[in-house]
Motif scaffolding. Structure first.
Motif, short mmCIF file in Angstrom:
data_model
loop_
_atom_site.label_atom_id
_atom_site.label_comp_id
_atom_site.label_asym_id
_atom_site.label_seq_id
_atom_site.Cartn_x
_atom_site.Cartn_y
_atom_site.Cartn_z
N PHE A 260 0.84 -1.19 0.00
CA PHE A 260 0.00 0.00 0.00
C PHE A 260 0.88 1.24 0.00
O PHE A 260 2.06 1.19 0.33
N VAL B 189 -4.87 6.62 1.13
CA VAL B 189 -4.19 5.33 0.96
C VAL B 189 -4.53 4.81 -0.43
O VAL B 189 -5.70 4.73 -0.81
N TYR C 285 -4.15 1.83 8.37
CA TYR C 285 -2.95 1.69 7.55
C TYR C 285 -1.77 2.43 8.18
O TYR C 285 -0.62 1.95 8.13
#
Length: 295
Positions: free
Chosen positions: A233, A247, A267
């Motif tokens: 990611f 993200v 995240y």
């Protein structure tokens, strides 16, 4: 994607990257004005001879803006004072600046164009990568080896590599973003190209990791299971305080852009844990030198 009240001019960005941010800012302002007046997207769309979905895409900053449409929407929302309309109309004009990457539209998927613009506008880029070395850190030879696996023609491969190298210029620009990347050791062990290509890539990583705006860490196999179990990611943060972090999750034929605060926080927590569990930059360079000796 949410934004606040500021209509300021983004600084230290390429015209193209800034145009993406301006679209997002303008779209958010139009959404806030519409909602404060209690006007539905359907009614707003009718006023500019468009659909409700078009208004939604405008408010998310995913389409360009026609000056006439913005003018009509502002009138509908009761924004009639020139002092109030002027900055928004100027923002609409700036938002339509063509990004440098549009010259690569023949080999650049539409869903990736938004990412390139956001990447160019970001002040902080945080990445976890598993499959291969991140595009901003690839050598030309390594990039050729990666892109060639897609079965594209030689001409298209050359164009895509050129695009990747153009993106990398941001890291050495006058006001470069802070770039923090954690590479899984698998990305370094998996060969792309021949031995010479991989040696060149490892040496490049050692050198680029010395730049003051770059932090490179490697999550080693020896650590075992770790926080990055969900896969690769990218997190993008912007100098404008009224733009939320994004993200980016790339898929085979599309991408997801996550900006809900609770999801982004998850995240961010994973990135923080990966950072804590991976060897620091100096130890990572030692690890890279060890791999270089073995290659």
């Amino acid at each position: 994607m949410t934004a606040g009240e500021s209509w300021g001019d983004p600084q230290g960005q390429s015209a193209g990257g800034g145009s993406v941010v301006r679209r997002i800012l303008l779209g958010s302002q139009l959404r806030r004005l519409r909602e404060s007046r209690g006007i539905t997207r359907e009614r707003a769309g009718y006023s500019i001879r468009a659909s409700e979905s078009k208004i939604s895409r405008m408010e998310l900053g995913r389409v360009s803006f026609k000056a006439r449409d913005v003018e009509d929407l502002l009138t509908l929302y009761g924004v009639t004072d020139d002092a109030e309309r002027g900055p928004l109309l100027a923002l609409a004009k700036e938002a339509n600046v063509t990004g440098w990457w549009h010259s690569y539209s023949d080999v650049l998927p539409g869903w990736f164009q938004t990412y390139v613009g956001l990447e160019g506008a970001a002040s902080l880029i945080r990445v976890y990568e598993v499959q291969f070395v991140h595009g901003l850190l690839q050598t030309e030879a390594y990039a050729h080896a990666v892109v060639s696996r897609g079965g594209a023609s030689r001409a298209d491969v050359d164009r895509r590599v050129a695009l990747r190298l153009e993106r990398q210029k941001a890291l050495v620009s006058e006001r470069p973003p802070t770039f923090h990347v954690v590479l899984d050791e698998a990305a370094l062990r998996r060969p792309y190209g021949d031995r010479q290509v991989m040696r060149g890539q490892l040496q490049h990583l050692i050198e680029v990791s010395e730049r003051p705006n770059v932090t490179l860490q490697v999550m080693p196999f020896s650590f075992g299971g770790h926080a990055g179990e969900s896969g690769s990611f990218t997190m993008l943060s912007f100098p404008e305080s009224d733009l939320s972090d994004v993200v980016y999750l790339e898929q085979l034929t599309s991408a997801l852009y996550v900006d809900k605060p609770d999801e982004v926080t998850q995240y961010a927590n994973v990135m923080e844990q990966l950072t804590a569990d991976s060897p620091g930059p100096s130890d990572t360079r030692d690890l890279l030198r060890g791999l270089l000796q073995l290659s």
